[in-house]
Design an enzyme around this catalytic site. Structure first.
Site, PDB file in Angstrom:
ATOM      1  N   GLU A   1       0.759  -0.674  16.369  1.00 61.62           N
ATOM      2  CA  GLU A   1      -0.029   0.488  15.784  1.00 61.62           C
ATOM      3  C   GLU A   1      -0.965   0.909  17.105  1.00 61.62           C
ATOM      4  OE1 GLU A   1      -3.937   1.713  13.355  1.00 61.62           O
ATOM      5  OE2 GLU A   1      -2.354   0.181  12.467  1.00 61.62           O
TER       6      GLU A   1
ATOM      7  N   SER B   1       1.642  -9.688  10.824  1.00 69.38           N
ATOM      8  CA  SER B   1       0.956  -8.630  10.315  1.00 69.38           C
ATOM      9  C   SER B   1      -0.535  -8.686  10.478  1.00 69.38           C
ATOM     10  CB  SER B   1       1.439  -8.512   8.653  1.00 69.38           C
ATOM     11  OG  SER B   1       0.471  -7.904   7.888  1.00 69.38           O
TER      12      SER B   1
ATOM     13  N   THR C   1      -6.098   0.882  12.146  1.00 66.90           N
ATOM     14  CA  THR C   1      -6.288   0.797  10.658  1.00 66.90           C
ATOM     15  C   THR C   1      -6.232  -0.503  10.030  1.00 66.90           C
ATOM     16  OG1 THR C   1      -3.979   1.148  10.162  1.00 66.90           O
ATOM     17  CG2 THR C   1      -5.123   3.251  10.520  1.00 66.90           C
TER      18      THR C   1
ATOM     19  N   CYS D   1       1.095  -1.189   0.055  1.00 63.35           N
ATOM     20  CA  CYS D   1       0.320   0.020  -0.116  1.00 63.35           C
ATOM     21  C   CYS D   1       0.967   1.149  -0.110  1.00 63.35           C
ATOM     22  CB  CYS D   1      -0.766   0.139   1.253  1.00 63.35           C
ATOM     23  SG  CYS D   1       0.029   0.166   2.809  1.00 63.35           S
TER      24      CYS D   1
ATOM     25  N   SER E   1       1.995  -5.419   3.411  1.00 64.09           N
ATOM     26  CA  SER E   1       3.437  -5.194   3.534  1.00 64.09           C
ATOM     27  C   SER E   1       4.269  -6.327   2.789  1.00 64.09           C
ATOM     28  CB  SER E   1       3.840  -5.164   5.157  1.00 64.09           C
ATOM     29  OG  SER E   1       3.333  -6.394   5.760  1.00 64.09           O
TER      30      SER E   1
END
Length: 318
Positions: free
Chosen positions: A134, A231, A173, A19, A276
């Site tokens: 995060e 991830s 997110t 992304c 990723s």
């Protein structure tokens, strides 16, 4: 005479892989290395992918978990795409480190939302997974106790917010779109006055990749997700695939990990990749399947992404 390979149709989910936030973070490290030379220190994996991390290590990046592992040698320090608590840049500034913030701009948006809600006297409910970098970074934007983590629907049903507090919510997110919608519905039902983001905080890339994997899962007997077990967005892709019609969904980090015999008896297999994971690793998986099958491929595109995030300006070499 060589026996013919069985046929296998591979559906490639689109979008998949990198992304804009991941691409920007990697470029920040690469440009810092090009401008300042090795070493460039990176706090935490820049993105959750060993192939990417090891590639940057070969160029001279040094990955650490905390700033106290970094010597005072004047070399740049990069903060990962996942974001960091406010205490980290504060400590870097105290030590007069030259640091570059590779936090995804969409994660930074969540940080600013948290600050605005706090400034308006609201207690923030953060929908996310405990311990994820995060989430650690977002919770570290506010004083301790100003935010409550909501991990799942059950937590949303049972949480007890501070008495009399006005409430707001935000989200990690990289969550499951469907799971998050359920949690938000519970919170809105329990707390009708709760404030939410003007636009959903789950990022466009997570949303698009989940929509794409749903499209291929409905037509596949097996879905292969290329991504790392740490991830979040990759793990969610595997979960979404299983819920969306695929009898089986597996995750591999690269082609060599895949046992192509998993596809024995399948007519159609879907492949996607977390945000990723570079496209090279997807092609590795396709080539691994070609060792055993006569493979045809089809792109199943549900959205076209053209978002680019700018790399911050770097200071000149002294």
């Amino acid at each position: 005479m060589t026996a013919e390979k069985p046929r296998l149709h591979v559906l490639l989910a689109g979008p998949r892989g990198f992304c804009a936030g991941v691409d920007r973070a990697i470029k920040i490290v690469e440009q810092a290395l090009a401008r300042h030379g090795a070493p460039v220190y990176v706090r935490h994996e820049i993105v959750h992918n060993r192939f990417v991390v090891e590639g940057l290590e070969r160029q001279g990046a040094v990955f650490v978990e905390e700033l106290d592992e970094i010597p005072d040698d004047g070399q740049p320090v990069v903060f990962s795409a996942h974001g960091v608590p406010k205490s980290v840049p504060s400590e870097a500034a105290r030590r007069e480190m030259y640091f570059l913030d590779a936090t995804c701009p969409l994660v930074s948006k969540v940080h600013r939302e948290a600050e605005r809600h706090h400034a308006r006297g609201r207690h923030l409910l953060l929908i996310g997974h405990a311990g994820h970098p995060e989430v650690v970074g977002t919770m570290g934007q506010l004083p301790e106790g100003a935010m409550t983590l909501v991990e799942d629907a059950e937590a949303a049903r049972t949480l007890v917010p501070p008495a009399g507090a006005a409430l707001a919510y935000t989200t990690q997110t990289t969550l499951s779109v469907d799971d998050t919608a359920e949690i938000v519905a519970i919170l809105r039902d329990r707390f009708p006055e709760i404030e939410g983001p003007a636009k959903e905080d789950i990022c466009y890339a997570t949303t698009n990749r989940q929509a794409a994997v749903k499209a291929v899962a409905a037509r596949s007997e097996l879905v292969i997700v290329v991504g790392a077990p740490n991830s979040s967005n990759s793990v969610r892709l595997r979960e979404v695939a299983e819920r969306s019609g695929a009898p089986r969904a597996v995750m591999v980090q690269r082609g060599a990990e895949l046992d192509p015999a998993l596809a024995d008896g399948c007519a159609t297999v879907g492949i996607t990749a977390g945000a990723s994971a570079p496209e090279l690793l997807v092609q590795e998986v396709v080539e691994r399947l070609r060792e055993r099958f006569d493979v045809t491929t089809e792109e199943v595109v549900v959205a076209v992404e053209d978002i680019i995030f700018r790399v911050p300006r770097m200071r000149a070499v002294a």
